[in-house]
Scaffold this motif. Structure first.
Motif, PDB file in Angstrom:
ATOM      1  N   VAL A  67       0.839  -1.208   0.000  1.00 24.29           N
ATOM      2  CA  VAL A  67       0.000   0.000   0.000  1.00 24.29           C
ATOM      3  C   VAL A  67       0.872   1.256   0.000  1.00 24.29           C
ATOM      4  O   VAL A  67       0.504   2.284  -0.584  1.00 24.29           O
ATOM      5  CB  VAL A  67      -0.951  -0.018   1.210  1.00 24.29           C
ATOM      6  CG1 VAL A  67      -1.641   1.334   1.381  1.00 24.29           C
ATOM      7  CG2 VAL A  67      -2.003  -1.113   1.028  1.00 24.29           C
ATOM      8  N   ALA A  68       2.050   1.173   0.620  1.00 24.92           N
ATOM      9  CA  ALA A  68       2.943   2.340   0.696  1.00 24.92           C
ATOM     10  C   ALA A  68       3.566   2.701  -0.644  1.00 24.92           C
ATOM     11  O   ALA A  68       4.180   3.773  -0.773  1.00 24.92           O
ATOM     12  CB  ALA A  68       4.043   2.075   1.722  1.00 24.92           C
ATOM     13  N   LEU A  69       3.410   1.854  -1.652  1.00 21.41           N
ATOM     14  CA  LEU A  69       3.985   2.170  -2.964  1.00 21.41           C
ATOM     15  C   LEU A  69       3.178   3.241  -3.687  1.00 21.41           C
ATOM     16  O   LEU A  69       3.746   4.069  -4.410  1.00 21.41           O
ATOM     17  CB  LEU A  69       4.041   0.900  -3.829  1.00 21.41           C
ATOM     18  CG  LEU A  69       4.984  -0.210  -3.342  1.00 21.41           C
ATOM     19  CD1 LEU A  69       4.800  -1.469  -4.197  1.00 21.41           C
ATOM     20  CD2 LEU A  69       6.437   0.253  -3.379  1.00 21.41           C
ATOM     21  N   ALA A  70       1.878   3.259  -3.515  1.00 17.90           N
ATOM     22  CA  ALA A  70       1.025   4.207  -4.251  1.00 17.90           C
ATOM     23  C   ALA A  70       1.372   5.667  -3.960  1.00 17.90           C
ATOM     24  O   ALA A  70       1.393   6.489  -4.895  1.00 17.90           O
ATOM     25  CB  ALA A  70      -0.446   3.930  -3.962  1.00 17.90           C
ATOM     26  N   PRO A  71       1.629   6.063  -2.708  1.00 17.26           N
ATOM     27  CA  PRO A  71       1.978   7.474  -2.464  1.00 17.26           C
ATOM     28  C   PRO A  71       3.218   7.949  -3.197  1.00 17.26           C
ATOM     29  O   PRO A  71       3.416   9.161  -3.363  1.00 17.26           O
ATOM     30  CB  PRO A  71       2.187   7.515  -0.938  1.00 17.26           C
ATOM     31  CG  PRO A  71       1.332   6.403  -0.413  1.00 17.26           C
ATOM     32  CD  PRO A  71       1.448   5.332  -1.456  1.00 17.26           C
ATOM     33  N   LYS A  72       4.071   7.017  -3.650  1.00 19.54           N
ATOM     34  CA  LYS A  72       5.261   7.409  -4.403  1.00 19.54           C
ATOM     35  C   LYS A  72       4.903   8.022  -5.753  1.00 19.54           C
ATOM     36  O   LYS A  72       5.757   8.650  -6.389  1.00 19.54           O
ATOM     37  CB  LYS A  72       6.174   6.191  -4.603  1.00 19.54           C
ATOM     38  CG  LYS A  72       6.799   5.651  -3.320  1.00 19.54           C
ATOM     39  CD  LYS A  72       7.654   4.426  -3.612  1.00 19.54           C
ATOM     40  CE  LYS A  72       8.306   3.916  -2.343  1.00 19.54           C
ATOM     41  NZ  LYS A  72       9.321   4.864  -1.823  1.00 19.54           N
ATOM     42  N   LEU A  73       3.663   7.859  -6.182  1.00 19.31           N
ATOM     43  CA  LEU A  73       3.236   8.458  -7.440  1.00 19.31           C
ATOM     44  C   LEU A  73       3.165   9.975  -7.337  1.00 19.31           C
ATOM     45  O   LEU A  73       3.260  10.675  -8.344  1.00 19.31           O
ATOM     46  CB  LEU A  73       1.858   7.915  -7.849  1.00 19.31           C
ATOM     47  CG  LEU A  73       1.759   6.421  -8.136  1.00 19.31           C
ATOM     48  CD1 LEU A  73       0.307   6.049  -8.414  1.00 19.31           C
ATOM     49  CD2 LEU A  73       2.637   6.039  -9.312  1.00 19.31           C
TER      50      LEU A  73
END
Length: 294
Positions: A236-242
């Motif tokens: 889930v923490a990967l999405a904010p990297k967008l």
């Protein structure tokens, strides 16, 4: 003054970078090509070791037939055949570490040094020879290398491969397969992988990088040292990297979204079609990661 000048000149002999020599001293290109035909047969161990270390310089050569077809293939063959022993693996590893730090204006040396280092890591997995400290240092070196990649070129019809992200991922995969690594070392590698799943520079992966990044993640999952909740949090923490824009008119945002979806979708398919319960357990956390993507 003369004495000081002499000392400075002497020090220069030690700090000046050595000129890359490819083919290695005492070898011609024709001899190396003939050796390839002979399936890298070098009966004398000392000669083989000298040649292996000499071929490290060829990893930065602009000619893919020398860089990939000879230097990488030869070293990988000898290591997989067990023809470089512990006494030879250490100096070879250290020369490859030095290659990671060397100037690389054309962008070949560092990715191919990382690829050969994946084979060095494999030897330690098959038959342990590194100390825990050496192994920990390799985990950190590999993680830093992957994080440092900013050259996202893949394949060129004339120049061949660079593929820094993929080669770094292969290195981490071999380390992830090693049961000697502890939870902290696996977490260090996951942190490095996350930096390239969604690269900070806008770039669309088109040479299989998301799949290569997924491989070490799958083998880390097979260690069963992370709970489902921890995997949920990681994905889930990967999405904010967008970024916060969620702007479908922002090309950079769209490129990063493409990379993240390629990574998550590939992992989902691997988990969904696998009969391995350890990989099947990744399916729900990956779905959580997919749902978090705008």
């Amino acid at each position: 003054m003369r004495a000081l000048l002499a000392v400075v000149m002497l020090l220069g002999l030690f700090v000046a970078p050595a000129r890359a020599a490819c083919p290695p001293e005492g070898k011609t290109r024709e001899q190396l090509e003939a050796l390839k035909v002979l399936k890298w047969t070098v009966p004398d161990a000392a000669e083989r070791q000298v040649l292996a270390e000499g071929l490290v310089d060829c990893l930065g050569d602009a000619d893919p037939k020398l860089r990939d077809g000879i230097a990488y293939e030869a070293m990988a063959h000898w290591m997989r055949a067990g023809e470089i022993d512990e006494l030879g693996l250490r100096p070879l590893r250290d020369r490859l570490y030095a290659a990671l730090q060397a100037d690389d204006p054309e962008g070949f040396r560092r990715p191919f040094a990382a690829l050969v280092l994946s084979e060095v890591a494999r030897t330690d997995r098959i038959k342990p020879w590194m100390t825990p400290e050496e192994r920990g240092a390799m985990v950190e070196t590999a993680s830093r290398y992957l994080e440092s990649v900013t050259d996202y070129r893949g394949f060129d019809d004339k120049e061949g491969w660079r593929h820094g992200v993929a080669h770094g991922s292969d290195w981490l995969m071999q380390l992830a397969l090693n049961p000697a690594l502890d939870r902290g070392q696996l977490d260090r590698m996951l942190a490095a992988i996350a930096t390239q799943v969604v690269p900070s520079a806008p770039h669309a992966y088109v040479y299989g990088e998301p799949g290569r990044l997924a491989r070490p993640v799958m083998f880390i999952a097979k260690r069963e040292l992370h709970t489902p909740a921890e995997w949920d949090a990681w994905f889930v923490a990967l999405a904010p990297k967008l970024g916060d824009s969620k702007d479908y008119n922002d090309n950079g945002w769209l490129l990063r979204r493409h990379d993240l979806l390629a990574f998550l979708t590939g992992l989902y398919l691997e988990a969904d079609r696998s009969e391995d319960p350890q990989l099947q357990a990744l399916e729900a956390p990956v779905v959580a990661g997919l749902k978090a993507v705008p």
